[in-house]
Design a protein around this motif. Sequence first.
Motif: not given
Length: 60
Positions: A23-24, A26-27, A30-31
């Motif tokens: 999840a980190a 993917e975050d 995305t950023r």
Amino acid sequence: MVREVKSAPLLFGYRGAEAVDVAAIEDLITRVAEPAERPAAGQPPWSSPWCWPGWTAPGC
């Protein structure tokens, strides 16, 4: 997104390795993929705040 790459099994603890925080990752992707500032409407993205109408400076 991250789960679709060929090396995805390495992220989930392949052969006894420790799994990562997907999840980190993917975050972070995305950023980085989203532009921090979007150009104003009608302003080309390469224009500089130092370029004024009529100037012939390089990059304007």
